[in-house]
Design a protein around this motif. Structure first.
Motif, PDB file in Angstrom:
ATOM      1  N   GLU A  61       0.830  -1.206   0.000  1.00 55.50           N
ATOM      2  CA  GLU A  61       0.000   0.000   0.000  1.00 55.50           C
ATOM      3  C   GLU A  61       0.863   1.253   0.000  1.00 55.50           C
ATOM      4  O   GLU A  61       0.596   2.229  -0.727  1.00 55.50           O
ATOM      5  N   VAL A  64       2.378   1.639  -3.472  1.00 57.99           N
ATOM      6  CA  VAL A  64       1.408   2.098  -4.471  1.00 57.99           C
ATOM      7  C   VAL A  64       1.038   3.548  -4.226  1.00 57.99           C
ATOM      8  O   VAL A  64       0.849   4.339  -5.179  1.00 57.99           O
ATOM      9  N   ASN A  65       0.930   3.955  -2.979  1.00 57.17           N
ATOM     10  CA  ASN A  65       0.641   5.358  -2.659  1.00 57.17           C
ATOM     11  C   ASN A  65       1.747   6.284  -3.190  1.00 57.17           C
ATOM     12  O   ASN A  65       1.474   7.378  -3.704  1.00 57.17           O
ATOM     13  N   CYS A  97      -3.225   2.730 -10.322  1.00 59.33           N
ATOM     14  CA  CYS A  97      -2.679   2.574  -8.960  1.00 59.33           C
ATOM     15  C   CYS A  97      -3.761   2.745  -7.903  1.00 59.33           C
ATOM     16  O   CYS A  97      -3.785   2.041  -6.891  1.00 59.33           O
ATOM     17  N   GLN A  98      -4.667   3.696  -8.126  1.00 59.62           N
ATOM     18  CA  GLN A  98      -5.754   3.910  -7.170  1.00 59.62           C
ATOM     19  C   GLN A  98      -6.687   2.686  -7.114  1.00 59.62           C
ATOM     20  O   GLN A  98      -7.175   2.322  -6.044  1.00 59.62           O
ATOM     21  N   LEU A 101      -5.059   0.209  -5.087  1.00 60.90           N
ATOM     22  CA  LEU A 101      -5.221   0.537  -3.665  1.00 60.90           C
ATOM     23  C   LEU A 101      -6.569   0.055  -3.141  1.00 60.90           C
ATOM     24  O   LEU A 101      -6.668  -0.406  -1.996  1.00 60.90           O
ATOM     25  N   GLN A 102      -7.604   0.170  -3.965  1.00 59.69           N
ATOM     26  CA  GLN A 102      -8.920  -0.326  -3.549  1.00 59.69           C
ATOM     27  C   GLN A 102      -8.877  -1.834  -3.303  1.00 59.69           C
ATOM     28  O   GLN A 102      -9.431  -2.342  -2.324  1.00 59.69           O
ATOM     29  N   ILE A 104      -6.234  -3.518  -2.541  1.00 58.79           N
ATOM     30  CA  ILE A 104      -5.434  -3.720  -1.337  1.00 58.79           C
ATOM     31  C   ILE A 104      -6.279  -3.497  -0.087  1.00 58.79           C
ATOM     32  O   ILE A 104      -6.195  -4.260   0.884  1.00 58.79           O
ATOM     33  N   GLU A 105      -7.114  -2.448  -0.097  1.00 55.54           N
ATOM     34  CA  GLU A 105      -7.987  -2.175   1.051  1.00 55.54           C
ATOM     35  C   GLU A 105      -8.981  -3.316   1.261  1.00 55.54           C
ATOM     36  O   GLU A 105      -9.244  -3.721   2.402  1.00 55.54           O
TER      37      GLU A 105
END
Length: 221
Positions: A61, A64-65, A97-98, A101-102, A104-105
């Motif tokens: 995370e 990716v951020n 990437c966003q 992230l989703q 990953i969350e």
């Protein structure tokens, strides 16, 4: 997860009912205890794996951020240089990437749920193991008490027999002592009678001698 389902079955099982129906409750309890301890070990091991995955997910995370920030900076720089095509491409990468992230969350949420469930199951298993340990100790105490009582009663019975024999021996010795006293009295009585007869005979002999002497003195000359 198959592990969670298997642990759920173990936790929900009515162990007291299983022990009551078993031919050998002590042996069955040891088997159940072994299963619980194995499940607890596996559960804790899986929790460790989940924690490692969570830490790896946090690192992903963070990476990716950083990429999101970098693509944002690239898009801004491309616009400054009047390269809208590059800016659009950078924003598309940022969007990818966003989305990552989703995911990953979502994965982090699932891992946290698994972690919480496994932690709860581990507590339940520990409690079950503690209960069975107490029952095992209780059975051991009951067995020890029963064995001790059996030995005590056996010894008590033997002591009662020994006491009875001792009383009989004491009574026998008492009777023998009385009989010996009776025999001693009979012996003394016989000896006294013999002594009296001898004394009487000696006195009669003396009287006869004295009478003969008297007669001899009284004869005429």
């Amino acid at each position: 997860m198959a592990l969670i389902d298997r642990i759920e079955d173990l936790i929900k099982a009515e162990f007291n009912a299983l022990l009551d129906k078993a031919d050998d409750p002590e042996k069955n309890q040891r088997q159940i205890l072994t299963q619980l301890e194995a499940a607890l070990t596996e559960c804790r091991s899986t929790v460790v794996q989940v924690i490692c995955e969570q830490k790896a997910l946090v690192r992903r995370e963070q990476t990716v951020n950083k990429k999101v920030e970098q693509w944002q900076q690239q898009a801004e720089y491309a616009l400054q240089k009047d390269r809208e095509d590059l800016a659009r491409a950078a924003l598309m990468e940022k969007q990818a990437c966003q989305q990552a992230l989703q995911h990953i969350e979502e994965e982090a949420t699932q891992l946290q749920q698994v972690h919480d469930k496994l932690a709860q199951d581990a507590r339940s298993l520990s409690e079950k193991i503690h209960q069975l340990r107490q029952k095992e100790a209780q059975l051991a105490r009951r067995e020890h008490t029963a064995t001790t009582q059996l030995k005590a009663r056996s010894v008590a019975s033997q002591q009662s027999i020994a006491a009875a024999l001792t009383r009989f021996e004491h009574l026998e010795r008492k009777v023998e002592r009385v009989e010996a006293e009776v025999d001693s009295y009979d012996l003394v009585s016989k000896e006294q009678a013999q002594w009296q007869a001898l004394e009487t005979l000696a006195r009669e002999e003396q009287v006869d001698k004295a009478l003969a002497e008297l007669k001899q003195r009284n004869q005429p000359a």
